[in-house]
Design an enzyme around this catalytic site. Structure first.
Site, PDB file in Angstrom:
ATOM      1  N   LYS A 153       0.847  -1.203   0.000  1.00 20.35           N
ATOM      2  CA  LYS A 153       0.000   0.000   0.000  1.00 20.35           C
ATOM      3  C   LYS A 153       0.880   1.249   0.000  1.00 20.35           C
ATOM      4  O   LYS A 153       0.661   2.175  -0.789  1.00 20.35           O
ATOM      5  CB  LYS A 153      -0.895   0.001   1.239  1.00 20.35           C
ATOM      6  CG  LYS A 153      -1.594   1.332   1.478  1.00 20.35           C
ATOM      7  CD  LYS A 153      -2.510   1.296   2.678  1.00 20.35           C
ATOM      8  CE  LYS A 153      -1.850   1.627   3.996  1.00 20.35           C
ATOM      9  NZ  LYS A 153      -1.480   3.051   4.137  1.00 20.35           N
ATOM     10  N   ASN A 154       1.866   1.263   0.890  1.00 20.80           N
ATOM     11  CA  ASN A 154       2.641   2.496   1.073  1.00 20.80           C
ATOM     12  C   ASN A 154       3.615   2.773  -0.064  1.00 20.80           C
ATOM     13  O   ASN A 154       4.204   3.851  -0.111  1.00 20.80           O
ATOM     14  CB  ASN A 154       3.383   2.463   2.414  1.00 20.80           C
ATOM     15  CG  ASN A 154       2.432   2.650   3.582  1.00 20.80           C
ATOM     16  OD1 ASN A 154       1.245   2.921   3.385  1.00 20.80           O
ATOM     17  ND2 ASN A 154       2.939   2.507   4.794  1.00 20.80           N
ATOM     18  N   ARG A 177      -4.601  10.417   4.582  1.00 16.23           N
ATOM     19  CA  ARG A 177      -3.577  11.461   4.657  1.00 16.23           C
ATOM     20  C   ARG A 177      -2.640  11.461   3.447  1.00 16.23           C
ATOM     21  O   ARG A 177      -2.154  12.508   3.031  1.00 16.23           O
ATOM     22  CB  ARG A 177      -2.714  11.249   5.896  1.00 16.23           C
ATOM     23  CG  ARG A 177      -3.363  11.596   7.183  1.00 16.23           C
ATOM     24  CD  ARG A 177      -2.425  11.255   8.304  1.00 16.23           C
ATOM     25  NE  ARG A 177      -1.102  11.801   8.037  1.00 16.23           N
ATOM     26  CZ  ARG A 177      -0.723  13.028   8.336  1.00 16.23           C
ATOM     27  NH1 ARG A 177      -1.553  13.838   8.950  1.00 16.23           N
ATOM     28  NH2 ARG A 177       0.490  13.434   8.046  1.00 16.23           N
ATOM     29  N   CYS A 218      -5.453  12.406  12.977  1.00 18.74           N
ATOM     30  CA  CYS A 218      -5.833  11.032  12.675  1.00 18.74           C
ATOM     31  C   CYS A 218      -6.135  10.343  13.986  1.00 18.74           C
ATOM     32  O   CYS A 218      -6.025  10.946  15.048  1.00 18.74           O
ATOM     33  CB  CYS A 218      -4.771  10.322  11.867  1.00 18.74           C
ATOM     34  SG  CYS A 218      -3.453   9.677  12.832  1.00 18.74           S
ATOM     35  N   ARG A 257      -0.905  14.611  13.308  1.00 13.64           N
ATOM     36  CA  ARG A 257       0.211  14.207  12.434  1.00 13.64           C
ATOM     37  C   ARG A 257       0.440  15.384  11.499  1.00 13.64           C
ATOM     38  O   ARG A 257      -0.217  15.524  10.484  1.00 13.64           O
ATOM     39  CB  ARG A 257      -0.134  12.932  11.665  1.00 13.64           C
ATOM     40  CG  ARG A 257      -0.118  11.711  12.553  1.00 13.64           C
ATOM     41  CD  ARG A 257      -0.654  10.502  11.830  1.00 13.64           C
ATOM     42  NE  ARG A 257       0.263   9.948  10.852  1.00 13.64           N
ATOM     43  CZ  ARG A 257      -0.068   8.988   9.997  1.00 13.64           C
ATOM     44  NH1 ARG A 257      -1.283   8.482   9.999  1.00 13.64           N
ATOM     45  NH2 ARG A 257       0.816   8.527   9.141  1.00 13.64           N
ATOM     46  N   PRO A 258       1.383  16.239  11.860  1.00 14.96           N
ATOM     47  CA  PRO A 258       1.550  17.491  11.119  1.00 14.96           C
ATOM     48  C   PRO A 258       2.089  17.282   9.702  1.00 14.96           C
ATOM     49  O   PRO A 258       2.627  16.221   9.378  1.00 14.96           O
ATOM     50  CB  PRO A 258       2.562  18.262  11.963  1.00 14.96           C
ATOM     51  CG  PRO A 258       3.278  17.229  12.766  1.00 14.96           C
ATOM     52  CD  PRO A 258       2.345  16.082  12.955  1.00 14.96           C
ATOM     53  N   ASP A 282       3.871  20.101   8.498  1.00 20.25           N
ATOM     54  CA  ASP A 282       4.683  21.323   8.438  1.00 20.25           C
ATOM     55  C   ASP A 282       5.940  21.145   7.587  1.00 20.25           C
ATOM     56  O   ASP A 282       6.347  22.048   6.850  1.00 20.25           O
ATOM     57  CB  ASP A 282       5.049  21.783   9.863  1.00 20.25           C
ATOM     58  CG  ASP A 282       5.736  20.692  10.667  1.00 20.25           C
ATOM     59  OD1 ASP A 282       5.300  19.527  10.560  1.00 20.25           O
ATOM     60  OD2 ASP A 282       6.702  20.989  11.384  1.00 20.25           O
ATOM     61  N   LEU A 283       6.552  19.957   7.664  1.00 17.31           N
ATOM     62  CA  LEU A 283       7.799  19.747   6.916  1.00 17.31           C
ATOM     63  C   LEU A 283       7.540  19.740   5.408  1.00 17.31           C
ATOM     64  O   LEU A 283       8.365  20.223   4.632  1.00 17.31           O
ATOM     65  CB  LEU A 283       8.460  18.430   7.326  1.00 17.31           C
ATOM     66  CG  LEU A 283       8.913  18.355   8.791  1.00 17.31           C
ATOM     67  CD1 LEU A 283       9.328  16.940   9.148  1.00 17.31           C
ATOM     68  CD2 LEU A 283      10.076  19.314   9.027  1.00 17.31           C
ATOM     69  N   ASP A 298       4.513   0.533  12.271  1.00 13.94           N
ATOM     70  CA  ASP A 298       3.321  -0.146  11.746  1.00 13.94           C
ATOM     71  C   ASP A 298       3.232  -1.616  12.188  1.00 13.94           C
ATOM     72  O   ASP A 298       2.275  -2.306  11.834  1.00 13.94           O
ATOM     73  CB  ASP A 298       3.293  -0.072  10.215  1.00 13.94           C
ATOM     74  CG  ASP A 298       2.957   1.337   9.721  1.00 13.94           C
ATOM     75  OD1 ASP A 298       2.533   2.176  10.529  1.00 13.94           O
ATOM     76  OD2 ASP A 298       3.132   1.598   8.505  1.00 13.94           O
ATOM     77  N   ARG A 319      -8.607  -0.610   4.597  1.00 15.30           N
ATOM     78  CA  ARG A 319      -7.739   0.409   4.011  1.00 15.30           C
ATOM     79  C   ARG A 319      -6.408  -0.207   3.588  1.00 15.30           C
ATOM     80  O   ARG A 319      -5.788   0.276   2.634  1.00 15.30           O
ATOM     81  CB  ARG A 319      -7.440   1.513   5.021  1.00 15.30           C
ATOM     82  CG  ARG A 319      -8.585   2.451   5.282  1.00 15.30           C
ATOM     83  CD  ARG A 319      -8.088   3.635   6.064  1.00 15.30           C
ATOM     84  NE  ARG A 319      -6.785   4.037   5.567  1.00 15.30           N
ATOM     85  CZ  ARG A 319      -5.814   4.555   6.311  1.00 15.30           C
ATOM     86  NH1 ARG A 319      -5.984   4.758   7.588  1.00 15.30           N
ATOM     87  NH2 ARG A 319      -4.656   4.882   5.767  1.00 15.30           N
TER      88      ARG A 319
END
Ligand code: UD1
Length: 440
Positions: free
Chosen positions: A22-23, A94, A118, A123-124, A126-127, A312, A404
């Site tokens: 998935k990832n 996300r 979440c 879970r920002p 910003d980066l 995970d 998911r």
């Protein structure tokens, strides 16, 4: 709504087959937007996240078709004329935020909804945003959207250090950088196999990238990229999940075969810790054989970026610890409060407590079937795993979380000896429940 029902006690005999990652599939899908024409990705799992991201991509203009039987996805990005990723879709997943890099890389503009929190806390992103600014984007936040544009239609490129290292930000910055007008550098980049496979696909499209799989990635922007035909990698987290299921639900002394995985992608720490528990694992090319011993030793773990122990897999490790006869801890250094599965495991009789970012498990008490609630993807698979070794029947509700990221989990487990099936149930809304209580 769907639930999974597991009758505990039948041993997992195997064999099991690992599907596509998935990832890795999600960033590969995003990469196809950078080329003008049809691309093809094979070994794509039929998952809710893949279907959600297909819809996110369709909104921007490309045609997406998914042959779920053949696990093949075709994305024709000849047209990308609406560089927007709307809230309704981004809030479901996300990783839709990859559209920021993909759209700005392809069209020089992007309007992408902020993903929000979440299930296990903030879970920002910003980066992702700061990095994109360093690479030349002008960014404003308006009504929950990130509105980004590259003056002159193309990012300039630049240098950015990720602190902490981030899988998602590395992917987004690569998507932005590969078609930038100048060179870019990402420091403290993620080294996860998903990032490496995605970066290799970009190279196959014509991108100039050095340093994949190391902490520093350098990119020389190019004018155009070509469509690709690429095979997605096997899902390393599904492989790790199956290994932990075999270690806890296999019959002692009886090997369980797990096929079509890439064990190198698990990282050495996971393999070392599993060996310390006494579980016997044989690694061959694409086959991992796991044999449960009579006694599993309690071994503590701490999650870390690759090649460290994957966050995970920590919920599944927690269930393995419940089958030991001692005490051990699970510490998550990546997400401080990723422990939503703990109260549900307690309902199944697991002796477990959480202090800060550490869960302590006292092995020994029998796990007993009950009705439990999925809260997120990996939490839900840990509940199924607990149900497999529980006495009696476990009902895992809200299984849409599991859908998911695990393709046909109940089919795979049933064929491998587990008494498990999917059922429908009516879920009362909070309001219905209050009314029912008041009426009683
Ligand atoms: C990805 C994986 C997810 C996995 C996680 C960690 C996908 C689709 N998801 O998520 O399954 O659990 O890696 O291996 O591949 N951070 C910031 N600011 C940012 C971005 C991240 O502070 O802008 C922090 C996060 O809060 C976290 C750490 O960086 O503490 C790592 O997160 P990150 O690697 O970005 O996770 P994801 O890419 O979201």
């Amino acid at each position: 709504m769907d639930k999974l029902v597991v009758n505990g006690g039948s041993p997992l005999t195997g064999p099991l087959t690992v599907g596509g990652s998935k990832n890795t599939a999600l960033p590969l899908m995003a990469a196809t937007l950078l080329a003008d024409g049809p691309s093809r990705i094979t070994n794509v799992p039929d998952l809710r996240d893949v279907r959600t991201f297909s819809n996110v991509i369709r909104v921007a203009g490309p045609a997406v078709s998914f042959d779920a039987e053949a696990n093949t996805l075709t994305i024709d990005a000849s047209t990308v004329n609406h560089p927007v990723a709307p809230y309704d879709l981004v809030k479901k997943m996300r990783a839709s935020f990859y559209m920021l890099g993909a759209l700005i890389g392809r069209t020089g503009e992007a309007k992408v909804s902020l993903p929000g929190g979440c299930a296990w806390g903030p879970r920002p992103v910003d980066l992702h945003i700061e990095g994109m600014k360093e690479f030349g984007a002008e960014i404003e936040l308006e009504e929950g959207y990130v509105i980004a544009s590259a003056p002159g239609g193309r990012l300039t490129g630049g240098s950015f250090r990720l602190d902490p290292s981030s899988v998602g930000a590395t992917i987004n910055l690569l998507l932005g950088a590969v078609r930038a007008a100048g060179p870019s550098r990402i420091e403290n980049a993620a080294m996860e196999p998903d990032v490496v496979a995605f970066g290799r696909a970009l190279q196959d499209m014509g991108a100039q990238i050095d340093g994949l799989g190391t902490r520093t990635i350098e990119v020389q922007g190019v004018d155009t990229l070509s469509p690709i035909s690429v095979r997605n990698t096997p899902d390393r987290i599904e492989l790790g999940t199956f290994m932990l299921m075999a270690a806890s639900a296999g019959a002692p002394g009886h090997p369980v075969e797990i096929n079509r995985g890439t064990h190198e992608h698990l990282g050495q720490d996971f393999k070392n810790r599993l060996a310390e528990t006494g579980v016997d694992v044989e690694y061959e090319d694409e086959c991992v054989t796991v044999t449960r011993p009579d006694r599993i030793a309690p071994v503590s773990i701490e999650t870390a970026p690759y090649p460290g122990f994957p966050t995970d897999l920590q919920a599944q490790w927690t269930v393995l610890l419940a089958t030991t006869d001692g005490t051990a801890t699970v510490t998550d250094t990546i997400y401080d409060d990723r422990f939503k599965h703990v109260p549900e495991l307690q309902r199944l009789g697991v002796d477990i407590s959480v202090n800060g970012n550490t869960a302590t498990v006292e092995g020994g008490p029998p796990i007993k079937g009950a009705q439990v609630m999925s809260t997120d993807l990996r939490a839900s698979v840990s509940l199924v795993m607990a149900g497999m070794i529980a006495e009696g029947t476990t009902h895992v509700l809200r299984v849409y979380h599991l859908d998911r990221g695990y393709e046909d989990l109940e089919g795979k487990l049933r064929r491998a000896g587990i008494d498990i099936w999917r059922d429908e149930y009516e879920e009362l809304s909070d309001r219905d429940e209050t009314e029912a209580r008041e009426a009683a």
